[in-house]
Each structure stands twice: as C-alpha cells, then as structure tokens.
Design an enzyme around this catalytic site. Structure first.
Site, PDB file in Angstrom:
ATOM      1  N   ARG A  70     -24.818 -16.812 -59.656  1.00 35.41           N
ATOM      2  CA  ARG A  70     -24.378 -16.674 -58.006  1.00 35.41           C
ATOM      3  C   ARG A  70     -23.178 -15.856 -58.000  1.00 35.41           C
ATOM      4  NH1 ARG A  70     -25.975 -22.218 -57.878  1.00 35.41           N
ATOM      5  NH2 ARG A  70     -27.806 -22.278 -56.652  1.00 35.41           N
ATOM      6  N   LYS A  86     -21.344  -1.564 -53.022  1.00 35.41           N
ATOM      7  CA  LYS A  86     -23.053  -1.567 -52.729  1.00 35.41           C
ATOM      8  C   LYS A  86     -23.746  -1.669 -54.128  1.00 35.41           C
ATOM      9  CE  LYS A  86     -23.154   0.716 -48.302  1.00 35.41           C
ATOM     10  NZ  LYS A  86     -23.618   2.084 -47.761  1.00 35.41           N
ATOM     11  N   GLU A  91     -20.917  15.378 -53.261  1.00 34.30           N
ATOM     12  CA  GLU A  91     -20.511  14.084 -52.692  1.00 34.30           C
ATOM     13  C   GLU A  91     -19.022  14.259 -52.529  1.00 34.30           C
ATOM     14  OE1 GLU A  91     -22.037  11.501 -51.288  1.00 34.30           O
ATOM     15  OE2 GLU A  91     -23.915  11.147 -52.649  1.00 34.30           O
ATOM     16  N   LYS A 148     -12.872   7.350 -50.030  1.00 35.96           N
ATOM     17  CA  LYS A 148     -14.043   6.305 -50.072  1.00 35.96           C
ATOM     18  C   LYS A 148     -13.400   4.887 -49.930  1.00 35.96           C
ATOM     19  CE  LYS A 148     -18.134   4.551 -51.250  1.00 35.96           C
ATOM     20  NZ  LYS A 148     -19.119   4.368 -51.876  1.00 35.96           N
ATOM     21  N   GLU A 169     -20.433  -1.988 -43.474  1.00 35.71           N
ATOM     22  CA  GLU A 169     -21.166  -0.825 -42.619  1.00 35.71           C
ATOM     23  C   GLU A 169     -21.519  -1.335 -41.378  1.00 35.71           C
ATOM     24  OE1 GLU A 169     -23.272   1.967 -44.979  1.00 35.71           O
ATOM     25  OE2 GLU A 169     -24.284   2.722 -43.183  1.00 35.71           O
ATOM     26  N   ARG A 179     -17.965   2.782 -41.964  1.00 31.38           N
ATOM     27  CA  ARG A 179     -18.612   3.454 -43.302  1.00 31.38           C
ATOM     28  C   ARG A 179     -19.583   4.186 -43.153  1.00 31.38           C
ATOM     29  NH1 ARG A 179     -19.100  -0.371 -48.835  1.00 31.38           N
ATOM     30  NH2 ARG A 179     -20.151   1.001 -49.974  1.00 31.38           N
ATOM     31  N   ASN A 202     -22.312   8.537 -44.768  1.00 28.69           N
ATOM     32  CA  ASN A 202     -23.793   9.006 -44.805  1.00 28.69           C
ATOM     33  C   ASN A 202     -23.972  10.406 -44.364  1.00 28.69           C
ATOM     34  OD1 ASN A 202     -25.106   6.683 -45.622  1.00 28.69           O
ATOM     35  ND2 ASN A 202     -24.949   5.557 -43.631  1.00 28.69           N
ATOM     36  N   HIS A 208     -26.790  12.744 -45.661  1.00 35.75           N
ATOM     37  CA  HIS A 208     -27.534  11.650 -46.046  1.00 35.75           C
ATOM     38  C   HIS A 208     -28.895  11.297 -45.649  1.00 35.75           C
ATOM     39  CE1 HIS A 208     -24.389  11.368 -49.093  1.00 35.75           C
ATOM     40  NE2 HIS A 208     -25.209  10.669 -49.857  1.00 35.75           N
ATOM     41  N   HIS A 227     -32.058  11.807 -47.684  1.00 34.72           N
ATOM     42  CA  HIS A 227     -33.107  10.962 -48.110  1.00 34.72           C
ATOM     43  C   HIS A 227     -34.715  11.148 -47.746  1.00 34.72           C
ATOM     44  CE1 HIS A 227     -29.486   7.595 -47.721  1.00 34.72           C
ATOM     45  NE2 HIS A 227     -29.345   8.076 -48.862  1.00 34.72           N
ATOM     46  N   HIS A 277     -30.076  13.701 -56.698  1.00 35.37           N
ATOM     47  CA  HIS A 277     -29.598  13.072 -55.326  1.00 35.37           C
ATOM     48  C   HIS A 277     -28.342  14.171 -54.685  1.00 35.37           C
ATOM     49  CE1 HIS A 277     -27.922  10.053 -52.324  1.00 35.37           C
ATOM     50  NE2 HIS A 277     -26.651  10.374 -53.079  1.00 35.37           N
TER      51      HIS A 277
HETATM   52  N1  GLY Z   1     -22.746   6.125 -50.502  1.00 33.47           N
HETATM   53  C1  GLY Z   1     -22.399   5.584 -49.142  1.00 33.47           C
HETATM   54  C2  GLY Z   1     -21.311   4.241 -49.048  1.00 33.47           C
HETATM   55  O1  GLY Z   1     -20.922   3.766 -50.360  1.00 33.47           O
HETATM   56  O2  GLY Z   1     -21.240   3.681 -48.122  1.00 33.47           O
END
Ligand code: GLY
Length: 404
Positions: free
Chosen positions: A132, A154, A205, A256, A266, A275, A279, A282, A286, A307
């Site tokens: 967990r 993430k 990026e 960041k 987000e 957040r 994007n 992106h 994507h 990417h």
């Molecule tokens: N790559 C975008 C984020 O981490 O929110």
C-alpha cells in the site's frame, strides 16, 4: 584514467506538498552520492533497496548507484526492464512488485527508479501499490524525465484495450496513481549517455516550460527569462556543457515544482494556472505520438516519433492555433517554430491523417472531459491560458501548421 569533471554546485529545490514535501537535487556526480542522500532522506530504519533500471543503461551507471547504496548499509537488489511503451504495462509493474517481495522490502524500504520516464512511471506505480505504498527515489537519466516525469508524483502504466469491434488500442497511462517521490536526484552527468535524438527530445519539455515561465518564475529571479536563456544558450546546451545543463535543468525543475505545488492533482479549473498548463502542446502531441508511420525526418526507419518530438510539433501547432484564435501575433507563432528548429527538433511532419481524423483522436485523449477538447494556448511568449472546446478552424490551423 578519466579526467575528474569540474565540480558543479548542487542546486536544491523543495517541492512543497505538506507532509509529502521532498527535495529535488540537481548537480554532477550525484549517483555516487545516492546512498548518503537516500539515507538522509529516509533515515536509519530503511535497510533494503531495489533498483529498477532501464536495461539499456551502461552497466557502470547502475553499479555506481548500487555501490553507493551498499556503502550506506542498504542491501541492494537490481531489477532491469526493457523501457518501451508496449512494455509499460501492468505485467511489468507486477514483476517489479515481485522483485520487491523477493528482496523483502518493507514499508520503509525504497525502490530506486534509474532511467527515463517509462522506468520512473512504472517503478513509482509499483511503489504506490506494494504494501500500500513504499518510498520511491527518482534518479532520472534522461533530460525529458529530469525536467518533467520524475517530479510531481504522476506514476502509471499503459493499458491495451480491445473494443467491441475487435480494435485494440494502447491507452497511455490509463492506470496509475499519484505517488510523490521521497527524493529526486537529477545527475547531469547521466545525460552524456544519451543519443542526440533522445537528448533533443528532452529539450521540447524545456521549451514548453519556457513558453509558460513568465507567470511561474519569480520576477527578478534571473537575469534572463527562461525562453531567452534557453535560446541564447542553445549552442552550449546542444554540446551538453555540464554547467549550462545544470542551470537549464534546475530552472525547469523549479517551474515544474511550483506548478505541482499549486495543484498537485490537476484539479484546478483556473484558466491561467493549475497543473493543466503543463499540457501545453500535449493535446496535439498525444494525438500523433502513437501513429506508427510518423517520423521526425520523414525517414521511415526513424518512426515512430519520440514523445519529445511529438511535443515539439505540438508546441508549434499550439502557437499557430493561438494565432488563428487572435491571441498571439503571427510573428510570435513563427518565433516558436524558429525556437523549436534552433533546438534541433521537428517543426513539420509528413503522413499526418486528415484534420477530422486528428480531431477525433484528440477527443479520445484521457484528459478530455465531457468530450470537450481543452487546449493550452500561448497568449504571449512565456504565458498561457486554457481554452475549452476551441472552434475547429483554430485546431485545424494548428494541424495545418505542422503538416509537411
Ligand atoms: N507532465 C505533466 C504533469 O506532470 O502534470
């Protein structure tokens, strides 16, 4: 004997998230100090560690990390994985969990993610579910993962889904969890192991951050805004000057970190922040990054796009969509294209499907809410806002701008 590299001062950035706060350290020779830094972050009760490493990394880099942990009394096991998108799946995460169980990892013992974004996402995901949740230390070895994936918590895996018509799609990062690392070490010396193509992909990026930095970096914090710094320093960055790389990585991570601290999950709907602004480029990226026929140089042997290459194209598309919307002067959109080119990244791509097909793909992005496309668009160089359901002519202008 190899010459000793010039020392680079460590730069520390705290990601402020209450009891989930952590440090990101940027510098040189950091992997040699992984053990001591891990011990300081985790305390004396951690005793075993599993390194999850990209199997493509030089063995010397993995050994450096393992020896450094052993010197700090960690019992170390290594689990290698093939870092490809098809392999970024739940089975790979399960294999990492089994390696953790075999190494008898307990609740306070860490997993060390050593590699690019795929390794970081999978190791972080496995760390989020094993017992967990156990600590993960992110040691990104690509520029892309240093400035983006390793910071912010993430984690996840792709899911292969077959629909009722028998069509199978690889849905990127459809499963996952927010699981903040306990420590992030961005060792710029690892960047010397990258191919030129991999290295340049990370610069996309960086350019993304530069295009939204004005509202995030503090006024007077630096003598040049991030976009000006990145473009002025491009020749040195492209030859991988360690000191310039450390500044570039640290400034990008600071952006960041601040954005994540303002909206960890987000959830913010503020058009000018949250957040979601990360994007930028992106939603376009994507829609094209999993198309097998696309390549950065129109050379089929180079397909598919990385990417970062898809993000570079997405930034050009977003700038031209913003110009079509009347937000950005067309000359500024051309400047974005020139910046992408100066960093050695593609600005146009052959074999794009029709605009209608691309818009349909955008509507299937996992970030879409209620079928509405949300575009992050620059309204000046260095600042962005989000827009829900922009008119098709705006999105088409974006696609037309990158169609070779
Ligand atoms: N790559 C975008 C984020 O981490 O929110």
């Amino acid at each position: 004997m190899a010459p000793t590299p010039q020392p680079i001062p460590d730069r520390m950035q705290r990601v402020e998230l209450g009891d989930r706060s952590y440090d990101v350290v940027v510098g040189g020779t950091l992997l040699c100090r992984l053990g001591a830094l891990a011990r300081a972050a985790l305390g004396n009760s951690a005793s075993n560690a599993v390194i999850v490493a990209d199997e493509g990394l030089p063995a010397s880099l993995v050994r450096l990390a393992a020896d450094s942990l052993s010197a700090e009394r960690f019992t170390v096991s290594t689990h290698e994985l093939k870092a490809t998108e098809p392999n970024k799946n739940i089975e790979s995460a399960e294999r990492i969990c089994i390696a953790m169980a075999n190494a008898r990892l307990e609740r306070r013992d860490p997993v060390i993610a050593l590699g690019g974004g795929i390794v970081g996402d999978l190791a972080g995901f496995a760390a989020s579910i094993y017992r967990r949740g156990i600590p993960v230390i992110q040691c990104p070895t690509t520029l892309l993962s240093m400035v983006d994936a390793a910071v912010g918590g993430k984690t996840g895996a792709n899911l292969s889904v077959t629909d009722s018509n028998g069509r199978c799609s690889l849905l990127k990062n459809l499963v996952g969890a927010f699981h903040q690392p306990s420590l992030v070490l961005a060792d710029v010396d690892a960047l010397s192991t990258l191919s030129d193509r991999q290295f340049r992909a990370g610069l996309a990026e960086c350019l993304k951050h530069a295009m939204l930095a004005l509202d995030v970096e503090r006024t007077n914090e630096h003598s040049e805004d991030l976009l000006t710094f990145t473009l002025h320093s491009a020749p040195g960055i492209l030859t991988r000057d360690r000191s310039l790389l450390a500044t570039l990585v640290a400034r990008n991570i600071a952006i960041k970190a601040r954005v994540v601290a303002s909206d960890e999950r987000e959830l913010s709907t503020v058009a000018s922040g949250g957040r979601a602004i990360l994007n930028l480029g992106h939603t376009f990226a994507h829609a094209i990054e999993t198309l097998p026929a696309l390549s950065p140089s129109n050379d089929p042997t180079q397909a598919p796009l990385h990417h970062g290459e898809a993000v570079a194209l997405g930034l050009v598309a977003a700038a031209h969509a913003a110009a079509a919307m009347g937000l950005l002067p067309p000359a500024d959109a051309d400047q974005v294209r020139a910046a992408v080119e100066a960093l050695g990244l593609p600005t146009q791509v052959a074999n794009l499907p029709s605009n209608d097909a691309l818009i349909a793909r955008m509507r299937h992005d996992k970030k879409v809410v209620g079928g509405q496309i949300r575009l992050i668009l620059p309204w000046k160089l260095g600042a962005v806002r989000s827009y829900f359901d922009p008119p098709n002519r705006v999105v088409n202008a974006g696609w037309d701008a990158i169609r070779a």
